[in-house]
Design a protein around this motif. Structure first.
Motif, PDB file in Angstrom:
ATOM      1  N   ILE A 188     -45.467  -7.888  44.836  1.00 11.35           N
ATOM      2  CA  ILE A 188     -44.199  -8.406  45.335  1.00 11.35           C
ATOM      3  C   ILE A 188     -43.216  -7.249  45.445  1.00 11.35           C
ATOM      4  O   ILE A 188     -43.016  -6.498  44.485  1.00 11.35           O
ATOM      5  N   ARG A 189     -42.589  -7.090  46.598  1.00 13.44           N
ATOM      6  CA  ARG A 189     -41.772  -5.915  46.879  1.00 13.44           C
ATOM      7  C   ARG A 189     -40.402  -6.020  46.210  1.00 13.44           C
ATOM      8  O   ARG A 189     -39.763  -7.075  46.240  1.00 13.44           O
ATOM      9  N   LEU A 190     -39.951  -4.915  45.656  1.00 15.43           N
ATOM     10  CA  LEU A 190     -38.611  -4.822  45.085  1.00 15.43           C
ATOM     11  C   LEU A 190     -37.640  -4.411  46.185  1.00 15.43           C
ATOM     12  O   LEU A 190     -37.842  -3.397  46.857  1.00 15.43           O
ATOM     13  N   VAL A 191     -36.596  -5.212  46.404  1.00 16.28           N
ATOM     14  CA  VAL A 191     -35.613  -4.929  47.451  1.00 16.28           C
ATOM     15  C   VAL A 191     -34.422  -4.176  46.876  1.00 16.28           C
ATOM     16  O   VAL A 191     -33.957  -3.177  47.446  1.00 16.28           O
ATOM     17  N   LYS A 192     -33.925  -4.628  45.739  1.00 16.82           N
ATOM     18  CA  LYS A 192     -32.782  -3.981  45.074  1.00 16.82           C
ATOM     19  C   LYS A 192     -32.953  -4.087  43.576  1.00 16.82           C
ATOM     20  O   LYS A 192     -33.610  -5.010  43.073  1.00 16.82           O
ATOM     21  N   GLY A 193     -32.330  -3.166  42.847  1.00 16.41           N
ATOM     22  CA  GLY A 193     -32.307  -3.241  41.393  1.00 16.41           C
ATOM     23  C   GLY A 193     -33.650  -2.921  40.765  1.00 16.41           C
ATOM     24  O   GLY A 193     -34.348  -1.994  41.181  1.00 16.41           O
ATOM     25  N   ARG A 194     -34.030  -3.717  39.771  1.00 18.81           N
ATOM     26  CA  ARG A 194     -35.273  -3.487  39.030  1.00 18.81           C
ATOM     27  C   ARG A 194     -36.005  -4.791  38.790  1.00 18.81           C
ATOM     28  O   ARG A 194     -35.463  -5.880  38.948  1.00 18.81           O
ATOM     29  N   PHE A 195     -37.287  -4.647  38.375  1.00 19.52           N
ATOM     30  CA  PHE A 195     -38.068  -5.802  37.947  1.00 19.52           C
ATOM     31  C   PHE A 195     -37.704  -6.170  36.512  1.00 19.52           C
ATOM     32  O   PHE A 195     -37.081  -5.384  35.769  1.00 19.52           O
ATOM     33  N   LEU A 196     -38.110  -7.363  36.096  1.00 19.08           N
ATOM     34  CA  LEU A 196     -38.085  -7.699  34.679  1.00 19.08           C
ATOM     35  C   LEU A 196     -39.207  -6.919  33.993  1.00 19.08           C
ATOM     36  O   LEU A 196     -40.324  -6.850  34.503  1.00 19.08           O
ATOM     37  N   PHE A 227     -26.963 -15.575  32.560  1.00 16.51           N
ATOM     38  CA  PHE A 227     -27.967 -14.596  32.975  1.00 16.51           C
ATOM     39  C   PHE A 227     -27.354 -13.603  33.962  1.00 16.51           C
ATOM     40  O   PHE A 227     -26.564 -13.982  34.827  1.00 16.51           O
ATOM     41  N   THR A 228     -27.767 -12.364  33.833  1.00 14.41           N
ATOM     42  CA  THR A 228     -27.307 -11.303  34.731  1.00 14.41           C
ATOM     43  C   THR A 228     -28.393 -10.991  35.756  1.00 14.41           C
ATOM     44  O   THR A 228     -29.557 -10.779  35.382  1.00 14.41           O
ATOM     45  N   VAL A 229     -28.037 -10.959  37.016  1.00 13.19           N
ATOM     46  CA  VAL A 229     -28.988 -10.611  38.077  1.00 13.19           C
ATOM     47  C   VAL A 229     -29.235  -9.108  38.029  1.00 13.19           C
ATOM     48  O   VAL A 229     -28.292  -8.312  38.192  1.00 13.19           O
ATOM     49  N   VAL A 230     -30.492  -8.714  37.815  1.00 10.36           N
ATOM     50  CA  VAL A 230     -30.820  -7.286  37.715  1.00 10.36           C
ATOM     51  C   VAL A 230     -31.700  -6.809  38.872  1.00 10.36           C
ATOM     52  O   VAL A 230     -31.959  -5.602  38.996  1.00 10.36           O
ATOM     53  N   GLY A 231     -32.168  -7.718  39.708  1.00  8.69           N
ATOM     54  CA  GLY A 231     -33.028  -7.292  40.816  1.00  8.69           C
ATOM     55  C   GLY A 231     -33.159  -8.354  41.889  1.00  8.69           C
ATOM     56  O   GLY A 231     -32.923  -9.550  41.654  1.00  8.69           O
ATOM     57  N   VAL A 232     -33.531  -7.902  43.083  1.00  8.78           N
ATOM     58  CA  VAL A 232     -33.821  -8.782  44.221  1.00  8.78           C
ATOM     59  C   VAL A 232     -35.215  -8.421  44.730  1.00  8.78           C
ATOM     60  O   VAL A 232     -35.519  -7.242  44.947  1.00  8.78           O
ATOM     61  N   VAL A 233     -36.058  -9.425  44.908  1.00  7.03           N
ATOM     62  CA  VAL A 233     -37.423  -9.198  45.384  1.00  7.03           C
ATOM     63  C   VAL A 233     -37.637  -9.935  46.694  1.00  7.03           C
ATOM     64  O   VAL A 233     -36.849 -10.809  47.087  1.00  7.03           O
ATOM     65  N   SER A 234     -38.721  -9.595  47.371  1.00 12.86           N
ATOM     66  CA  SER A 234     -39.048 -10.236  48.648  1.00 12.86           C
ATOM     67  C   SER A 234     -39.380 -11.703  48.432  1.00 12.86           C
ATOM     68  O   SER A 234     -39.785 -12.123  47.346  1.00 12.86           O
ATOM     69  N   TYR A 291     -37.495 -22.302  40.075  1.00 11.01           N
ATOM     70  CA  TYR A 291     -37.508 -21.450  38.885  1.00 11.01           C
ATOM     71  C   TYR A 291     -38.935 -21.029  38.572  1.00 11.01           C
ATOM     72  O   TYR A 291     -39.871 -21.836  38.667  1.00 11.01           O
ATOM     73  N   ARG A 292     -39.113 -19.756  38.204  1.00 12.26           N
ATOM     74  CA  ARG A 292     -40.398 -19.235  37.763  1.00 12.26           C
ATOM     75  C   ARG A 292     -40.183 -18.394  36.517  1.00 12.26           C
ATOM     76  O   ARG A 292     -39.369 -17.463  36.510  1.00 12.26           O
ATOM     77  N   ALA A 293     -40.920 -18.759  35.454  1.00 14.28           N
ATOM     78  CA  ALA A 293     -40.919 -17.956  34.228  1.00 14.28           C
ATOM     79  C   ALA A 293     -42.026 -16.915  34.355  1.00 14.28           C
ATOM     80  O   ALA A 293     -43.163 -17.249  34.712  1.00 14.28           O
ATOM     81  N   VAL A 294     -41.730 -15.643  34.086  1.00 20.79           N
ATOM     82  CA  VAL A 294     -42.709 -14.564  34.256  1.00 20.79           C
ATOM     83  C   VAL A 294     -42.714 -13.669  33.021  1.00 20.79           C
ATOM     84  O   VAL A 294     -41.791 -13.685  32.204  1.00 20.79           O
ATOM     85  N   TYR A 295     -43.772 -12.865  32.912  1.00 23.28           N
ATOM     86  CA  TYR A 295     -43.890 -11.927  31.797  1.00 23.28           C
ATOM     87  C   TYR A 295     -44.855 -10.823  32.212  1.00 23.28           C
ATOM     88  O   TYR A 295     -45.747 -11.025  33.052  1.00 23.28           O
ATOM     89  N   GLY A 296     -44.664  -9.652  31.585  1.00 25.06           N
ATOM     90  CA  GLY A 296     -45.543  -8.522  31.876  1.00 25.06           C
ATOM     91  C   GLY A 296     -45.250  -7.949  33.255  1.00 25.06           C
ATOM     92  O   GLY A 296     -44.118  -7.977  33.751  1.00 25.06           O
ATOM     93  N   ARG A 297     -46.275  -7.451  33.893  1.00 25.18           N
ATOM     94  CA  ARG A 297     -46.131  -6.803  35.206  1.00 25.18           C
ATOM     95  C   ARG A 297     -46.552  -7.783  36.312  1.00 25.18           C
ATOM     96  O   ARG A 297     -47.391  -7.488  37.152  1.00 25.18           O
ATOM     97  N   TYR A 298     -45.934  -8.952  36.287  1.00 23.08           N
ATOM     98  CA  TYR A 298     -46.272  -9.979  37.271  1.00 23.08           C
ATOM     99  C   TYR A 298     -46.010  -9.504  38.691  1.00 23.08           C
ATOM    100  O   TYR A 298     -46.847  -9.664  39.587  1.00 23.08           O
TER     101      TYR A 298
END
Length: 900
Positions: A625-633, A689-696, A612-619
């Motif tokens: 980190i590449r966006l594979v699907k969906g969107r970032f937080l 929680f709803t999955v909104v994105g997939v990252v590398s 688990y990683r808690a993030v905020y802002g434009r981490y």
């Protein structure tokens, strides 16, 4: 020769005989020839002085009597004469002495330095009372896929109270505190420990006292024990510190003790220690939070296995009462072994490597001494003819070897002593590095290495030189001795040098290739031009925790937003974000994972876990980190919006390999039906929680570890870290922004000191520090081995050319092409190298397998590395042969024949 024989006849008449017998003539002729050669080497010519010296002998029988009288001297006086004569021989050959001493200094020096490290890290006992009874206790759960993980606070208390095999058991973890009240805020590392921590280790404070049992109670915990360094820097070394207080995260703590300067722990240097205590109903004090290390002291006569059995029986009782503890047991290992981690095997590999370097140096020096001994056959023959026994000759030659070893060992010890100053460059790669020093055990090792080297180096040449048959041959041939046996021996030594050098170069080649493979791993993000730092948030930002609240309190959310907004408005900043844990830091924050589109497990022990990683802002943008699907937080994910998460590719492939994970609903805790009712606040529900994105995938645990499933959630919507790490991507050198960022933090809160200011490139470099250090050291040792092997081949070929000067001159005089001479000499040397390479390949196939545990992405029998090392050593051997071979082609046949 005719003139010399006539002169000998006249000399024999002076000695009282009409004509000397054949033995005496040969001895005198050899003696004169030997002295002539010695004087020519020194640019001198004193035939008259030599003649008078021989005349003063009076007769051979008188000389023998003098020699016998010398041998009847006391042992110590004889030894003194041997040493004095040996020193005289060293002074007479300064070039040879320098080469031999440097060869041994390198061999013994690197071995002493490496042994100093092994001694400090592996062999020295821990600096505590009776360290053999100190153990590390840890949780283990093979059924859940965890072999070694920390304990929860309630488990530590139960194990401490109910065990029958331990004198004491202590829990600890490390935290950072902001020290305020001075000119500027300061960040310090502290050990948070149970009250018996110091007594478990058997260490008492230098001043004051340790913690009391009652100080584990919340409200009575505002006391601290400080380090020797903190006492000097913050208390001016005042022994009367009673009543002195410091503000830690805004709370006053009173100093009650000072630890001695020698106090050592295996963690980063703690500056102070505080008692472990928890607020009533604090979630950290629960069976679901595993973050405490445990150190215990065994009772006398109790084994580690007995203690493990005792503690596991307690864990079974805990699991019956708390289902979340099902399948969790404990493991026990000696404390020193626990602190070593994975360092033992690499250190032993490096120690073996330097042992090979010393062995190659010894072989090289044996070759040099054999060549030198050939030139001394006439001298030794005279000594033998004068009555010296073979034992007497052996003693003299071994004394000279011991002198070489003493000189080389002394220089090697000095080299090792000064090389240990470079240890801080290793950073935190090795445990217990502070305990590495040149102590009595290291001195004993150096002395033993020097003596063993003297025996290995001196015995073979001494036996060769003192052989009776060879001495007679030397006298009869008047200085021309047969080199067939010695040549075969020297050739065999060169083959052994090449063999050992190949094995060592294979080890270094594998380590370098492994490092190259590691550095080519895609980390999943871009580390260039990224600045990282963190600060610790005091409890004042959450003075009244709300058990029903999910996510960061409003004050924390406002601070994060303000800081990031100000940083992103600085010139040169492209993106800034916050995370609970940076890549490569090895921190593991795991949570339960439940995918609600599949059957829910029936018990807690069957639940899956995820990182688990808690993030905020434009981490994600700040690290690339590449966006594979969906969107970032992003800014849409607030406290009052639908909880959302981003998952990595590994997690998506594990749970939804043939499906689109976007829109899937998950839990990051136990389902409500499996959670104890008392842990659910009135009116609260487990968040979905709803999955909104997939990252590398990002390598959080290290480049050599496969990415684990990871879930990212906003700090506003789920658990967060009170020590946030910031990531700032810039256009230029990120270090130039440090002062501006300090000003920004001070504007937001002047009591928040910046800490751990590093670039992401530095963090990545540190993550591969151990394999890089191994590759560098093995490469250095391999280079030394290759150099020594080249010198050995060159020495043998040069000696061979000098011995075959007449033969080569005859060949050239009879019409041999100079190219043929070049090929003849090179062929001889390359044949030796080829045999050495063949035997080296066979030996390396067996030896390099021990490196399999420390290699990444490469086999210990990698054919490409074998081919590269064979080619490299072949080229070095060719060059070492070419120089003396080219000199052979320049032999003037007339000069060679005239000399003959």
């Amino acid at each position: 020769m005719r003139t010399l024989r006539a002169w000998l006849s006249r000399l024999a008449g002076v000695l009282g005989k009409k004509r000397p017998d054949s033995d005496l003539a040969a001895e005198l002729e050899s003696h004169i020839a030997m002295q002539a050669e010695e004087n020519q080497r020194h640019g001198l010519s004193h035939p008259e002085a030599r003649r008078q010296a021989i005349i003063r002998l009076g007769s051979l029988e008188q000389a023998k009597e003098i020699y016998r009288n010398q041998q009847s001297l006391p042992v110590l006086e004889n030894l003194f004469q041997d040493v004095r004569y040996g020193l005289r021989m060293l002074r007479a050959n300064p070039g040879f002495t320098l080469v031999a001493a440097l060869t041994l200094a390198l061999g013994i020096g690197v071995n002493t330095a490496m042994f100093s490290i092994v001694n400090g890290v592996l062999l020295r006992p821990l600096p505590y009372e009776d360290p053999a009874r100190l153990i590390s206790v840890f949780n283990t759960s093979p059924a859940r896929g965890f072999d070694n993980f920390p304990a929860s606070p309630p488990d530590v208390r139960q194990l401490r109270a109910l065990n029958h095999t331990l004198i004491s058991l202590s829990g600890l973890y490390y935290a950072t505190f902001n020290v305020t009240g001075g000119d500027k805020p300061e960040r310090v590392l502290a050990g948070v420990v149970t009250s018996e921590y110091f007594t478990t280790l058997g260490i008492k404070p230098m001043l004051g006292r340790a913690f009391l049992t009652k100080e584990e109670t919340w409200g009575a915990h505002h006391v601290m024990v400080v380090s020797y360094g903190f006492w000097r820097s913050h208390l001016n070394s005042d022994p009367n510190f009673s009543g002195k207080t410091f503000n830690l995260d805004g709370e006053p703590y009173q100093v009650v003790g000072v630890m001695p300067a020698s106090f050592y722990t295996n963690a980063a240097k703690s500056e102070l220690w505080v008692p472990m205590s928890w607020k009533p109903k604090d979630n950290m004090d629960s069976h679901n939070n595993y973050f405490l290390s445990m150190i215990a002291r065994l009772r006398p006569g109790v084994t580690e296995a007995q203690s493990a059995s005792d503690l596991n029986s307690i864990m079974l009782g805990i699991a019956r009462q708390f289902p979340e503890n099902k399948d969790i047991g404990v493991g026990v290992v000696r404390l020193d072994e626990s602190w070593l981690g994975g360092s033992r095997r690499p250190l032993l590999v490096l120690l073996g490597a330097v042992g090979l370097v010393l062995l190659i140096a010894c072989v090289n020096l044996v070759n040099l001494l054999l060549a030198r001994a050939t030139g001394r056959q006439k001298e030794i023959g005279i000594r033998s003819a004068l009555g010296a026994s073979r034992g007497r000759l052996l003693r003299q030659l071994m004394t000279e070897s011991l002198l070489f070893a003493v000189i080389g060992g002394s220089f090697g010890l000095a080299l090792a002593y000064f090389s240990l100053d470079l240890l801080p460059l290793a950073g935190n790669v090795l445990p217990r590095i502070e305990q590495v020093q040149v102590d009595g055990r290291v001195l004993l090792f150096t002395a033993a290495a020097a003596i063993l080297t003297a025996v290995l180096v001196g015995l073979m040449p001494a036996l060769q030189s003192s052989h009776g048959g060879k001495l007679n041959d030397a006298l009869k041939e008047g200085g021309r001795t047969s080199q067939a046996g010695g040549g075969r021996l020297r050739s065999g030594l060169v083959i052994s040098e090449v063999t050992l050098a190949f094995v060592l170069l294979m080890g270094s080649g594998l380590a370098i290739r492994s490092l190259q493979k590691l550095l080519k791993v895609d980390a999943g993000f871009s580390a260039r031009r990224v600045l990282t730092f963190n600060f610790s948030l005091p409890d004042a930002y959450d003075p009244k925790p709300d058990p029903a609240r999910i996510g960061a309190p409003p004050a924390v959310g406002a601070l994060f937003h303000d800081v990031l907004d100000r940083i992103e408005h600085l010139p040169g900043v492209k993106a800034a974000g916050i995370t609970s844990s940076l890549p490569f830091n090895g921190e593991n924050w795991t949570k339960f994972f439940v995918a609600l589109d599949r059957p829910i497990p029936s018990s807690i022990d069957k639940l899956d876990h995820t990182q688990y990683r808690a993030v905020y802002g434009r981490y994600f943008d700040s690290l690339g980190i590449r966006l594979v699907k969906g969107r970032f937080l992003d800014e849409h994910d607030q406290t009052n919006t639908t909880p959302s998460v981003v998952v990595n590719e590994t997690l998506a492939d594990k749970y939804w390999p043939q499906e689109n994970p976007i829109g899937k609903i998950i839990l990051l805790s136990e389902p409500e039906n499996l959670m104890p009712p008392e842990l659910i606040p009135p009116g609260a529900h487990v968040p979905q929680f709803t999955v909104v994105g997939v990252v590398s995938d990002v390598h959080y645990s290290g480049l050599d570890q496969k990415p684990e499933p990871v879930v990212y959630a906003s700090v506003l919507q789920n658990d967060f870290s009170m020590t946030p790490s910031f990531t700032v991507r810039t256009d230029g050198d990120p270090i130039h922004l440090v002062s501006s960022i300090r000003s920004v933090i001070a504007q937001c809160d002047k009591n928040l000191p910046l800490a751990d200011v590093l670039t992401m490139d530095e963090i990545r470099s540190t993550s591969v520090a151990q394999p890089r250090l191994e590759a560098v050291l093995l490469g250095l040792f391999g280079g030394l081995a290759m150099l020594l092997a080249a010198v050995g081949i060159y020495g043998v070929m040069s000696y061979s050319v000098s011995q075959r000067t007449s033969e080569i001159g005859v060949r050239i005089a009879l019409g041999a092409d100079r190219g043929d001479v070049l090929a003849m000499v090179c062929k001889q040397g390359l044949r030796l190298a080829g045999i050495g390479l063949a035997s080296g390949v066979l030996l390396a196939l067996a030896v390099t397998r021990v490196m399999s545990k420390v290699l990444f992405g490469i086999s210990p029998t990698d054919p490409g590395t074998f081919a590269a090392i064979i080619a490299l050593l072949a080229l070095v051997a060719l060059f070492a042969c070419y120089v003396p071979a080219r000199r052979a082609t320049k032999v003037d046949p007339m000069v060679a024949l005239r000399h003959e």
